[in-house]
Design an enzyme around this catalytic site. Sequence first.
Site, PDB file in Angstrom:
ATOM      1  N   ASN A  17     -12.087  96.547  23.774  1.00  0.00           N
ATOM      2  CA  ASN A  17     -11.318  95.620  22.954  1.00  0.00           C
ATOM      3  C   ASN A  17      -9.946  95.387  23.573  1.00  0.00           C
ATOM      4  O   ASN A  17      -9.070  94.790  22.944  1.00  0.00           O
ATOM      5  CB  ASN A  17     -11.158  96.164  21.524  1.00  0.00           C
ATOM      6  CG  ASN A  17     -12.427  95.948  20.712  1.00  0.00           C
ATOM      7  OD1 ASN A  17     -13.068  94.897  20.826  1.00  0.00           O
ATOM      8  ND2 ASN A  17     -12.808  96.932  19.918  1.00  0.00           N
ATOM      9  N   LYS A  21      -7.735  93.825  29.605  1.00  0.00           N
ATOM     10  CA  LYS A  21      -8.947  93.912  30.422  1.00  0.00           C
ATOM     11  C   LYS A  21      -9.838  92.701  30.229  1.00  0.00           C
ATOM     12  O   LYS A  21     -10.419  92.183  31.182  1.00  0.00           O
ATOM     13  CB  LYS A  21      -9.735  95.169  30.046  1.00  0.00           C
ATOM     14  CG  LYS A  21      -9.130  96.444  30.547  1.00  0.00           C
ATOM     15  CD  LYS A  21     -10.125  97.545  30.277  1.00  0.00           C
ATOM     16  CE  LYS A  21      -9.605  98.890  30.655  1.00  0.00           C
ATOM     17  NZ  LYS A  21     -10.616  99.917  30.386  1.00  0.00           N
ATOM     18  N   ASP A  77     -14.635 102.421  33.360  1.00  0.00           N
ATOM     19  CA  ASP A  77     -13.671 103.504  33.195  1.00  0.00           C
ATOM     20  C   ASP A  77     -12.853 103.545  34.473  1.00  0.00           C
ATOM     21  O   ASP A  77     -13.389 103.333  35.566  1.00  0.00           O
ATOM     22  CB  ASP A  77     -14.377 104.838  32.928  1.00  0.00           C
ATOM     23  CG  ASP A  77     -13.407 105.864  32.338  1.00  0.00           C
ATOM     24  OD1 ASP A  77     -12.364 105.464  31.784  1.00  0.00           O
ATOM     25  OD2 ASP A  77     -13.687 107.071  32.431  1.00  0.00           O
ATOM     26  N   GLY A 170      -0.633 100.083  31.087  1.00  0.00           N
ATOM     27  CA  GLY A 170      -0.913 101.399  31.670  1.00  0.00           C
ATOM     28  C   GLY A 170       0.131 101.798  32.699  1.00  0.00           C
ATOM     29  O   GLY A 170       1.337 101.707  32.459  1.00  0.00           O
ATOM     30  N   ASP A 172       0.875 100.322  35.452  1.00  0.00           N
ATOM     31  CA  ASP A 172       1.269  99.211  36.319  1.00  0.00           C
ATOM     32  C   ASP A 172       2.724  99.268  36.817  1.00  0.00           C
ATOM     33  O   ASP A 172       2.984  98.952  37.979  1.00  0.00           O
ATOM     34  CB  ASP A 172       1.028  97.859  35.619  1.00  0.00           C
ATOM     35  CG  ASP A 172      -0.419  97.415  35.719  1.00  0.00           C
ATOM     36  OD1 ASP A 172      -1.187  98.031  36.489  1.00  0.00           O
ATOM     37  OD2 ASP A 172      -0.783  96.446  35.038  1.00  0.00           O
TER      38      ASP A 172
HETATM   39  P1  IMP Z   1      -9.408 103.143  30.866  1.00  0.00           P
HETATM   40  O1  IMP Z   1     -10.470 103.135  31.856  1.00  0.00           O
HETATM   41  O2  IMP Z   1      -9.073 101.796  30.406  1.00  0.00           O
HETATM   42  O3  IMP Z   1      -9.646 104.098  29.756  1.00  0.00           O
HETATM   43  O4  IMP Z   1      -8.089 103.572  31.596  1.00  0.00           O
HETATM   44  C1  IMP Z   1      -7.710 104.892  31.789  1.00  0.00           C
HETATM   45  C2  IMP Z   1      -6.213 104.936  31.975  1.00  0.00           C
HETATM   46  O5  IMP Z   1      -5.853 104.252  33.155  1.00  0.00           O
HETATM   47  C3  IMP Z   1      -5.398 104.321  30.844  1.00  0.00           C
HETATM   48  O6  IMP Z   1      -4.247 105.095  30.666  1.00  0.00           O
HETATM   49  C4  IMP Z   1      -5.029 102.972  31.350  1.00  0.00           C
HETATM   50  O7  IMP Z   1      -3.825 102.543  30.832  1.00  0.00           O
HETATM   51  C5  IMP Z   1      -4.941 103.222  32.842  1.00  0.00           C
HETATM   52  N1  IMP Z   1      -5.343 102.002  33.531  1.00  0.00           N
HETATM   53  C6  IMP Z   1      -6.570 101.460  33.586  1.00  0.00           C
HETATM   54  N2  IMP Z   1      -6.548 100.322  34.301  1.00  0.00           N
HETATM   55  C7  IMP Z   1      -5.255 100.152  34.687  1.00  0.00           C
HETATM   56  C8  IMP Z   1      -4.583  99.138  35.426  1.00  0.00           C
HETATM   57  O8  IMP Z   1      -5.156  98.144  35.865  1.00  0.00           O
HETATM   58  N3  IMP Z   1      -3.260  99.310  35.614  1.00  0.00           N
HETATM   59  C9  IMP Z   1      -2.591 100.385  35.138  1.00  0.00           C
HETATM   60  N4  IMP Z   1      -3.151 101.342  34.434  1.00  0.00           N
HETATM   61  C10 IMP Z   1      -4.487 101.235  34.210  1.00  0.00           C
END
Ligand code: IMP
Length: 211
Positions: A17, A21, A77, A170, A172
């Site tokens: 959600n 993304k 993930d 996240g 970034d």
């Molecule tokens: P998830 O796969 O979305 O659960 O991401 C795991 C962790 O990595 C979370 O803390 C996200 O904020 C971080 N994360 C995932 N994709 C990105 C990105 O493209 N940029 C920065 N942080 C990311």
Amino acid sequence: MKTKVKNQKPILVFATNSKNKLAEVRSILGDRFEIRSLKEVGCNAELPETHDTLEENALEKARYVNKYYGFDCFADDTGLEVDALDGAPGVYSARYANIEDADYNDPLVGADHDSEANMRKLLHKLDGKENRKARFRTSIALIYKGKEYFFDGIINGSILTEKHGTEGFGYDPVFRPEGYDKSFAELGGDIKNRISHRALATEKLAGFLLK
Ligand code: IMP
């Protein structure tokens, strides 16, 4: 498997959600597929990420949606792997600040997915370290016509010494991709969506789906 057609585009559920993304993935696949979020198929559950690998976590989420909602589906993930931290936070990136750590005690620590707290811990752990090499790695699990597939994407870079930029999400603001002099958060969506770990994994997914 339910495959509905609207505007001639096949439906695929992206088991997330996250607006960020969804926007990223729709910008890559949106012309060719109708990408639906969890909410858009009526799934309000918080899908668990209980495993020790990105692949297993992604597959668990995709299987859940496929089993209970019947759509072809993919889930991702992502982990941030930092060399000087032996690959941490890796699969635990979302809850890095919440993981018990004898060397780190942040009184401001928040819930899982607290990006500010996660970045604070990361910068603290790398304080004074010369080797700041890191990479984002995404694993996508796809369930398509009853079969399971994986696609991965990696982007190498380094961790800055402080946050830069306001776009994205996240980690970034503290991640600078190799070959650029700005963080993901400064580069903005247009560039990030072309070069990111998720973009690379999604392009592989798209390549497969268009075969
Ligand atoms: P998830 O796969 O979305 O659960 O991401 C795991 C962790 O990595 C979370 O803390 C996200 O904020 C971080 N994360 C995932 N994709 C990105 C990105 O493209 N940029 C920065 N942080 C990311």
